[in-house]
Design a protein around this motif. Structure first.
Motif, short mmCIF file in Angstrom:
data_model
loop_
_atom_site.label_atom_id
_atom_site.label_comp_id
_atom_site.label_asym_id
_atom_site.label_seq_id
_atom_site.Cartn_x
_atom_site.Cartn_y
_atom_site.Cartn_z
N LEU A 92 61.66 -8.55 18.29
CA LEU A 92 61.49 -9.07 17.29
C LEU A 92 60.21 -8.66 17.20
CD1 LEU A 92 61.69 -11.77 15.14
CD2 LEU A 92 59.71 -13.10 17.20
N PHE A 93 59.36 -8.30 17.12
CA PHE A 93 58.17 -7.45 16.95
C PHE A 93 58.27 -6.02 16.86
CE2 PHE A 93 56.63 -11.31 18.76
CZ PHE A 93 56.33 -12.25 17.73
N PHE A 94 59.33 -4.95 17.26
CA PHE A 94 59.59 -4.17 17.17
C PHE A 94 60.71 -3.65 17.04
CE2 PHE A 94 55.37 -5.82 20.69
CZ PHE A 94 54.50 -5.54 19.42
N TYR A 129 63.55 -5.06 10.53
CA TYR A 129 62.87 -6.19 9.83
C TYR A 129 61.98 -5.37 9.80
CZ TYR A 129 60.45 -10.12 7.03
OH TYR A 129 59.84 -10.61 6.06
N SER A 130 61.28 -5.53 10.95
CA SER A 130 59.66 -5.46 11.72
C SER A 130 59.38 -4.27 12.02
CB SER A 130 60.05 -5.95 13.50
OG SER A 130 60.24 -7.31 13.45
N THR A 131 60.64 -3.31 11.95
CA THR A 131 60.81 -2.26 11.79
C THR A 131 59.85 -1.61 10.20
OG1 THR A 131 61.79 -1.54 13.57
CG2 THR A 131 61.22 0.54 11.99
N GLU A 132 60.31 -1.55 9.25
CA GLU A 132 60.20 -1.65 8.11
C GLU A 132 58.79 -1.77 8.09
OE1 GLU A 132 61.16 -2.65 3.32
OE2 GLU A 132 62.62 -3.58 5.27
N VAL A 133 57.90 -3.02 8.45
CA VAL A 133 56.74 -3.63 8.66
C VAL A 133 55.73 -2.77 9.30
CG1 VAL A 133 54.49 -5.16 9.04
CG2 VAL A 133 57.08 -5.67 8.41
N ALA A 156 51.06 -7.98 11.62
CA ALA A 156 51.80 -7.90 12.33
C ALA A 156 52.65 -9.00 13.02
CB ALA A 156 52.64 -6.52 12.47
N LEU A 157 51.51 -9.04 14.27
CA LEU A 157 52.67 -10.17 15.36
C LEU A 157 53.02 -11.63 14.48
CD1 LEU A 157 51.42 -8.55 18.98
CD2 LEU A 157 53.69 -8.68 17.71
N TYR A 158 51.89 -11.73 13.77
CA TYR A 158 51.35 -13.71 13.75
C TYR A 158 52.32 -13.14 12.28
CZ TYR A 158 49.94 -16.98 10.41
OH TYR A 158 49.82 -18.24 9.73
N SER A 159 52.35 -12.39 11.34
CA SER A 159 52.84 -12.21 9.82
C SER A 159 54.34 -12.95 10.05
CB SER A 159 52.48 -11.55 9.42
OG SER A 159 51.69 -11.61 8.79
#
Length: 137
Positions: free
Chosen positions: A25-27, A31-35, A78-81
């Protein structure tokens, strides 16, 4: 969360392509990778791919004290968003692209850096915290 008995989707709601784990989810999720890529590429940072390794790396991500603080704020935001986006998708069926999350994070971090920059007692005279932010973003 499923192991706690909560009724949540087993598949990542951000990409619908893998099981939802903390790591995915986070890494690992596209989607997360783009962030992460947006912020890390601009800060010229290369965090490790695994969550636990990233926490250790975050203690000292850069020799520059201002970049170090910005990196910590990016990590937190990032984690929060990403978690917030996940929950909005599950509970409200509202979907935003990663670019919308990035924009929101930029605004949040900049708003946090403004008062920190004003209150900074740093010995640096070449720039401020907010000035460092604007150099990168």
């Amino acid at each position: 969360m499923r192991s706690w008995g909560l009724q949540v989707p087993a598949t990542c709601i951000l990409c619908n392509a893998a099981d939802e784990t903390r790591q995915h989810l986070f890494f690992d999720c596209p989607y997360s990778t783009e962030v992460w890529t947006f912020f890390c590429s601009r800060l010229n940072l290369h965090p490790p791919a695994l969550f636990e390794d990233g926490l250790r790396w975050l203690r000292n991500p850069s020799p520059d004290e201002f970049v170090k603080l910005v990196a910590k704020l990016v990590f937190q935001a990032a984690l929060y968003s990403i978690w917030k986006e996940r929950n909005v998708r599950i509970h409200n069926q509202a979907f935003r692209p990663a670019q919308a999350v990035i924009l929101e994070m930029k605004q949040t971090i900049q708003a946090r850096l403004d008062p920190l920059s004003r209150a900074s007692n740093s010995r640096r005279t070449d720039t401020t915290l907010l000035g460092t932010w604007f150099n990168f973003f």
